[in-house]
Design a protein around this motif. Structure first.
Motif, PDB file in Angstrom:
ATOM      1  N   LYS A 215      42.017  32.902  47.440  1.00 32.95           N
ATOM      2  CA  LYS A 215      42.005  32.861  48.905  1.00 32.95           C
ATOM      3  C   LYS A 215      40.589  32.672  49.401  1.00 32.95           C
ATOM      4  N   LYS A 227      40.990  38.650  57.474  1.00 31.96           N
ATOM      5  CA  LYS A 227      41.718  37.393  57.644  1.00 31.96           C
ATOM      6  C   LYS A 227      41.352  36.508  56.462  1.00 31.96           C
ATOM      7  N   SER A 228      42.347  35.916  55.807  1.00 29.54           N
ATOM      8  CA  SER A 228      42.081  35.068  54.647  1.00 29.54           C
ATOM      9  C   SER A 228      43.191  34.028  54.546  1.00 29.54           C
ATOM     10  N   SER A 230      45.278  31.369  51.681  1.00 27.14           N
ATOM     11  CA  SER A 230      45.527  31.018  50.283  1.00 27.14           C
ATOM     12  C   SER A 230      45.177  29.554  50.027  1.00 27.14           C
ATOM     13  N   HIS A 279      47.316  40.116  50.227  1.00 24.19           N
ATOM     14  CA  HIS A 279      47.558  38.694  50.461  1.00 24.19           C
ATOM     15  C   HIS A 279      48.340  38.075  49.292  1.00 24.19           C
ATOM     16  N   CYS A 283      52.390  36.731  49.122  1.00 15.63           N
ATOM     17  CA  CYS A 283      52.693  35.350  48.714  1.00 15.63           C
ATOM     18  C   CYS A 283      53.488  35.310  47.415  1.00 15.63           C
ATOM     19  N   MET A 313      46.722  35.510  55.758  1.00 11.71           N
ATOM     20  CA  MET A 313      46.976  36.941  55.866  1.00 11.71           C
ATOM     21  C   MET A 313      46.132  37.476  57.011  1.00 11.71           C
TER      22      MET A 313
ATOM     23  N   VAL B 319      49.593  44.097  57.196  1.00 10.42           N
ATOM     24  CA  VAL B 319      49.294  42.667  57.297  1.00 10.42           C
ATOM     25  C   VAL B 319      50.502  41.901  57.811  1.00 10.42           C
ATOM     26  N   MET B 321      51.850  37.721  57.854  1.00 11.29           N
ATOM     27  CA  MET B 321      51.584  36.436  57.210  1.00 11.29           C
ATOM     28  C   MET B 321      52.044  35.310  58.122  1.00 11.29           C
TER      29      MET B 321
END
Lengths: 330, 330
Positions: A215, A227-228, A230, A279, A283, A313, B319, B321
């Motif tokens: 990520k 905040k990130s 993928s 995250h 996923c 995320m 979180v 998504m």
């Protein structure tokens, strides 16, 4: 009927999502037990059972934890804070003696991961791209004068954690000040490219990289990315797999890298669940289930790239409530 | 069948709990709609409907929001960020003209609340205990020389928000530096007692204090308390009620105070939902339902002290998504 499996998360702090991910992986087959030295750690009240324990530096700490392992019939344990990893690695046999498979890398790898200067030399020796680093003022001064490197640079303690005493240094005065912040300060090239964080699971049985999740960090808050997004890159997969082949880590680890003009550059490794691991899980990259499979004596099949890119995320605040008699009058 | 009620939360950012509290108060009777200028605001993806909008300083901002009010048949709106409160107050009639009851205090109170120097003078004029404050270097220097006050002191901008340019000043050099940080710097007595945060709901119809919730901040993280504990003190209730009687605020507001040797001292007022409001709600103090009652034309009955002390609120990360095409390649 499946056998009971109980998981102990040490120094669980505020990592509430991880508690729920282990509970989901167990699906009622056992308990998630958490510990913390503070009665104000939210994970205590999110777990199936919990204990407030001494600090990890207290001589009573290890006996207390081993006692909890026996009392709660713990099958596997892991820690979420860096300073505790060496303790787990050094005493892994004592955990195994009470029937616990700790999720911890071999002591040599853990000690090296905790010391950023040792890790730097390891990377250089093994041809792994990493920011150029200095551990003494004289060598750095010579390199600055020779024009080998230029300010600004980045200073941090070799064995620091939680962003203490880290800073960008832009002139000679700040650099002199930075060397004095801690006895083990190191100074690195300042990385200005994108910050990348990779969660990796290395099978406890086969030692192979089973799964990884990459990520980009989009925003930092209080020392972690809130905040990130993928992404996937076969070149990054190869970088990580090649690194793990020589580095000797096991279980869930977290690798920080930067993008440079010459490709990826490895900044540091935390041989534990990373702070942004949620995250990966959200996923579909389920490390808790991989660990439980290993604890049951089964190896995992490698499954690299089993997630989608472009999933963001976005973190926000959840709360847990607990009544502590007299707390408001302390 | 109950009428539909739609709520618009402006600049909703990361305040995910508040979205869910309004959804619970509505109980399916209407939508919670959120806006933010960033597509990475988690509340966008937690609400029933959402809009990414221009920044509040953009000339298109207000027309965009009023258009959303019409399109979504909004009944009430509120903002969660300080710089937007004056805009809401100054344009309240335009919201009312499209059928919206904004949760906002009168413009005079909002502007005073946003300017900490104006608020200081208001408190002094009305006999409300507050930290002694200086807005010019010469007067402060004279008071330091006369021994009326001593360093350390606390410097901040009169109209700042989100902890920008705030700092403790311990010597003359730091003090001189602090005055230069912003054109409207003020310097205050340094408060060293316990930090108190009070959520207050002042009825939109009667102007009375209907409800309040007091907590001690136990730990600060990224500018907000992530651990706090509820308490009750009739002296604090009187302080808050007396203050609100003269200050003119309406709806949900947040008051910061400190404990001193002489009792409570008012530090500042944010005439919006406070960042630690989830603590109040989780203890049964339900401001969203009070607001919905007001919006339906009904006054609330005062109900002070309807909560228990010694309840700790412990925050951790949740979180949400969302997939944003191309985000990882931006």
């Amino acid at each position: 009927m499946e056998p009971l499996v109980n998981v102990l998360i040490l120094s669980a702090g505020s990592r509430g999502k991880l508690v729920s991910y282990f509970q989901r992986a167990l699906a009622g087959r056992g308990n998630v037990v958490t510990t913390d030295s503070s009665e104000l750690a939210p994970t205590l009240y999110l777990a199936d059972r919990h204990y407030v324990v001494p600090r990890i530096t207290d001589p009573d700490y290890l006996p207390t934890i081993l006692d909890i392992c026996r009392r709660e019939s713990i099958d596997t344990c892991l820690s979420l804070i860096d300073p505790e990893l060496a303790l787990l690695a050094d005493h892994a046999d004592e955990f195994r003696a009470v029937g616990v498979t700790p999720m911890i890398s071999p002591a040599e790898a853990v000690h090296r991961g905790f010391n950023k200067w040792d890790m730097y030399r390891f990377c250089v020796d093994n041809g792994i791209p990493t920011p150029r680093t200095w551990a003494d003022a004289a060598t750095l001064r010579a390199d600055l004068e020779a024009g080998v490197v230029a300010l600004p640079l980045f200073a941090k303690p070799a064995t620091g954690s939680a962003s203490a005493n880290i800073r960008t240094v832009t002139d000679a005065a700040e650099l002199a000040e930075a060397w004095a912040l801690a006895p083990d300060m190191i100074v690195q090239e300042l990385m200005t490219g994108e910050a990348i964080d990779v969660d990796v699971y290395i099978d406890l049985i086969t030692g192979e990289v089973i799964s990884l999740f990459a990520k980009k960090k989009l925003r930092m808050r209080a020392g972690t990315a809130d905040k990130s997004v993928s992404f996937k890159d076969p070149a990054l997969d190869r970088f990580v797999i090649d690194f793990c082949r020589v580095a000797g880590f096991r279980g869930a680890i977290d690798i920080d890298l930067f993008v440079t003009d010459d490709g990826y550059s490895l900044l540091e490794v935390n041989p534990r669940f990373g702070g942004v691991y949620p995250h990966a899980y959200e996923c579909g990259v389920d490390f808790p289930s991989m660990l439980l499979r290993n604890v049951a004596g089964e190896a995992n099949e490698p499954n690299i790239g089993a997630y989608e890119e472009d999933w963001a995320m976005l973190a926000y605040e959840e709360v847990v409530m607990t009544r502590i008699e007299g707390l408001s009058r302390n």
